[in-house]
Write a protein that holds these residues in place. Structure first.
Motif, PDB file in Angstrom:
ATOM      1  N   VAL A 134      40.394  38.582  39.670  1.00 30.57           N
ATOM      2  CA  VAL A 134      41.477  37.838  40.320  1.00 30.57           C
ATOM      3  C   VAL A 134      40.918  36.623  41.049  1.00 30.57           C
ATOM      4  O   VAL A 134      41.467  35.517  40.968  1.00 30.57           O
ATOM      5  CB  VAL A 134      42.259  38.749  41.292  1.00 30.57           C
ATOM      6  N   LEU A 135      39.813  36.808  41.767  1.00 25.51           N
ATOM      7  CA  LEU A 135      39.182  35.691  42.469  1.00 25.51           C
ATOM      8  C   LEU A 135      38.792  34.581  41.491  1.00 25.51           C
ATOM      9  O   LEU A 135      39.037  33.401  41.737  1.00 25.51           O
ATOM     10  CB  LEU A 135      37.943  36.181  43.224  1.00 25.51           C
ATOM     11  N   TYR A 136      38.169  34.975  40.386  1.00 22.77           N
ATOM     12  CA  TYR A 136      37.731  33.994  39.389  1.00 22.77           C
ATOM     13  C   TYR A 136      38.939  33.290  38.771  1.00 22.77           C
ATOM     14  O   TYR A 136      38.942  32.060  38.611  1.00 22.77           O
ATOM     15  CB  TYR A 136      36.893  34.695  38.321  1.00 22.77           C
ATOM     16  N   ALA A 137      39.972  34.052  38.438  1.00 26.04           N
ATOM     17  CA  ALA A 137      41.172  33.465  37.843  1.00 26.04           C
ATOM     18  C   ALA A 137      41.834  32.485  38.812  1.00 26.04           C
ATOM     19  O   ALA A 137      42.296  31.409  38.404  1.00 26.04           O
ATOM     20  CB  ALA A 137      42.150  34.566  37.444  1.00 26.04           C
ATOM     21  N   ASN A 138      41.876  32.841  40.080  1.00 26.47           N
ATOM     22  CA  ASN A 138      42.473  31.941  41.071  1.00 26.47           C
ATOM     23  C   ASN A 138      41.673  30.650  41.208  1.00 26.47           C
ATOM     24  O   ASN A 138      42.249  29.571  41.390  1.00 26.47           O
ATOM     25  CB  ASN A 138      42.590  32.631  42.426  1.00 26.47           C
ATOM     26  N   GLU A 139      40.348  30.751  41.137  1.00 24.65           N
ATOM     27  CA  GLU A 139      39.523  29.543  41.204  1.00 24.65           C
ATOM     28  C   GLU A 139      39.800  28.625  40.010  1.00 24.65           C
ATOM     29  O   GLU A 139      39.757  27.408  40.129  1.00 24.65           O
ATOM     30  CB  GLU A 139      38.033  29.914  41.244  1.00 24.65           C
ATOM     31  N   LEU A 140      40.088  29.247  38.852  1.00 27.66           N
ATOM     32  CA  LEU A 140      40.414  28.467  37.652  1.00 27.66           C
ATOM     33  C   LEU A 140      41.874  28.037  37.621  1.00 27.66           C
ATOM     34  O   LEU A 140      42.277  27.305  36.725  1.00 27.66           O
ATOM     35  CB  LEU A 140      40.124  29.298  36.393  1.00 27.66           C
ATOM     36  N   GLN A 141      42.655  28.519  38.576  1.00 25.07           N
ATOM     37  CA  GLN A 141      44.102  28.275  38.637  1.00 25.07           C
ATOM     38  C   GLN A 141      44.810  28.826  37.407  1.00 25.07           C
ATOM     39  O   GLN A 141      45.740  28.214  36.858  1.00 25.07           O
ATOM     40  CB  GLN A 141      44.402  26.789  38.836  1.00 25.07           C
ATOM     41  N   VAL A 142      44.346  29.990  36.978  1.00 21.53           N
ATOM     42  CA  VAL A 142      45.000  30.708  35.880  1.00 21.53           C
ATOM     43  C   VAL A 142      46.164  31.497  36.468  1.00 21.53           C
ATOM     44  O   VAL A 142      45.984  32.260  37.421  1.00 21.53           O
ATOM     45  CB  VAL A 142      44.006  31.662  35.186  1.00 21.53           C
ATOM     46  N   VAL A 181      42.500  49.200  35.160  1.00 23.03           N
ATOM     47  CA  VAL A 181      41.881  48.901  33.870  1.00 23.03           C
ATOM     48  C   VAL A 181      42.828  48.024  33.047  1.00 23.03           C
ATOM     49  O   VAL A 181      42.414  47.024  32.444  1.00 23.03           O
ATOM     50  CB  VAL A 181      41.522  50.192  33.114  1.00 23.03           C
ATOM     51  N   ALA A 182      44.109  48.386  33.045  1.00 20.47           N
ATOM     52  CA  ALA A 182      45.097  47.595  32.299  1.00 20.47           C
ATOM     53  C   ALA A 182      45.232  46.196  32.890  1.00 20.47           C
ATOM     54  O   ALA A 182      45.288  45.202  32.149  1.00 20.47           O
ATOM     55  CB  ALA A 182      46.445  48.313  32.311  1.00 20.47           C
ATOM     56  N   GLU A 183      45.272  46.093  34.219  1.00 17.31           N
ATOM     57  CA  GLU A 183      45.400  44.785  34.857  1.00 17.31           C
ATOM     58  C   GLU A 183      44.158  43.927  34.611  1.00 17.31           C
ATOM     59  O   GLU A 183      44.275  42.715  34.360  1.00 17.31           O
ATOM     60  CB  GLU A 183      45.638  44.946  36.361  1.00 17.31           C
ATOM     61  N   ALA A 184      42.987  44.519  34.701  1.00 20.63           N
ATOM     62  CA  ALA A 184      41.750  43.769  34.462  1.00 20.63           C
ATOM     63  C   ALA A 184      41.708  43.253  33.030  1.00 20.63           C
ATOM     64  O   ALA A 184      41.295  42.114  32.774  1.00 20.63           O
ATOM     65  CB  ALA A 184      40.537  44.651  34.743  1.00 20.63           C
ATOM     66  N   GLN A 185      42.161  44.081  32.096  1.00 23.10           N
ATOM     67  CA  GLN A 185      42.206  43.656  30.691  1.00 23.10           C
ATOM     68  C   GLN A 185      43.151  42.472  30.514  1.00 23.10           C
ATOM     69  O   GLN A 185      42.845  41.504  29.804  1.00 23.10           O
ATOM     70  CB  GLN A 185      42.654  44.843  29.832  1.00 23.10           C
ATOM     71  N   TYR A 192      40.321  34.220  29.145  1.00 24.65           N
ATOM     72  CA  TYR A 192      39.804  33.842  27.822  1.00 24.65           C
ATOM     73  C   TYR A 192      40.665  32.748  27.196  1.00 24.65           C
ATOM     74  O   TYR A 192      40.151  31.752  26.674  1.00 24.65           O
ATOM     75  CB  TYR A 192      39.762  35.082  26.932  1.00 24.65           C
ATOM     76  N   ARG A 193      41.988  32.928  27.289  1.00 24.27           N
ATOM     77  CA  ARG A 193      42.886  31.924  26.718  1.00 24.27           C
ATOM     78  C   ARG A 193      42.762  30.585  27.460  1.00 24.27           C
ATOM     79  O   ARG A 193      42.853  29.524  26.842  1.00 24.27           O
ATOM     80  CB  ARG A 193      44.327  32.437  26.790  1.00 24.27           C
ATOM     81  N   HIS A 194      42.555  30.666  28.765  1.00 26.06           N
ATOM     82  CA  HIS A 194      42.377  29.445  29.551  1.00 26.06           C
ATOM     83  C   HIS A 194      41.162  28.678  29.059  1.00 26.06           C
ATOM     84  O   HIS A 194      41.221  27.447  28.843  1.00 26.06           O
ATOM     85  CB  HIS A 194      42.212  29.803  31.035  1.00 26.06           C
ATOM     86  N   HIS A 195      40.049  29.366  28.866  1.00 28.21           N
ATOM     87  CA  HIS A 195      38.827  28.689  28.379  1.00 28.21           C
ATOM     88  C   HIS A 195      38.998  28.217  26.954  1.00 28.21           C
ATOM     89  O   HIS A 195      38.466  27.159  26.576  1.00 28.21           O
ATOM     90  CB  HIS A 195      37.621  29.625  28.521  1.00 28.21           C
TER      91      HIS A 195
END
Length: 200
Positions: A134-142, A181-185, A192-195
């Motif tokens: 979540v932290l990483y996704a927020n930094e990427l603004q995903v 596990v489901a949320e992390a997936q 992945y789609r963002h990149h």
């Protein structure tokens, strides 16, 4: 740096304003005597460790120590803003201290309550991986879908188990593990789609 999704941030700002006002007198006192936000965070971690180390038959002591840990977690942010020391480094320390309970208390549950060890490991691992993503996704603004953090539910179940001398954490944590596990997936797929999109 935070682990709140976009939908939560407006309500989070309202909560932050309320908390800052509620803790205002204590924060003013701490600022006046020269206490730093990092010192409050460190003391909170000590309260958490003492909670985990308290013997199983000291349930009220563990409850009091946990309350002090949560109080410190609520004070360090307002103190940082009051003293002008709020920055990413302090936010990172606060996040680590905030999530440390999910690493420490499952081990205490195994020790004090005979909780199912593999379940506790999987719960702690899945939750912490989820928070990191979540932290990483927020930094990427995903953009993420709405999710819930069940950390405090686990804390309450742990304390209830101590008071009633029964294991109320193993089975709920098994269910919570499946959720994270489901949320992390899902978050991994969105990152992945963002990149993938950024390559086009």
């Amino acid at each position: 740096m935070d682990y709140f999704n976009l939908q939560e941030r407006s309500s989070r700002q309202l909560f932050t304003s309320f908390r800052d006002a509620a803790f205002g007198p204590v924060v003013s006192l701490l600022a006046r005597i020269g206490v730093t936000p990092n010192q409050v965070t460190f003391v909170g971690v000590l309260f958490l460790l003492a909670t985990a180390l308290a013997p199983a038959d000291y349930a009220w002591t563990a409850t009091g120590l946990m309350a002090l840990y949560v109080l410190c977690d609520g004070l360090d942010g307002p103190l940082a803003r009051r003293t002008g020391r709020d920055h990413s480094g302090g936010s990172l320390m606060d996040i680590v201290a905030d999530q440390l309970g999910v690493a420490v208390l499952p081990a205490a549950a195994v020790q004090h309550l005979n909780a199912w060890g593999p379940g506790m490991v999987l719960f702690a691992s899945s939750y912490l991986i989820f928070i990191a993503l979540v932290l990483y996704a927020n930094e990427l603004q995903v953009r993420l879908r709405v999710f819930v953090r069940l950390k405090y539910l686990f804390f309450l179940l742990y304390l209830l188990s101590l008071h009633l001398n029964r294991d109320f954490v193993s089975w709920p944590c098994a269910a919570i593990t499946l959720y994270y596990v489901a949320e992390a997936q899902n978050i991994l797929l969105r990152i992945y789609r963002h990149h993938d999109d950024s390559r086009d």
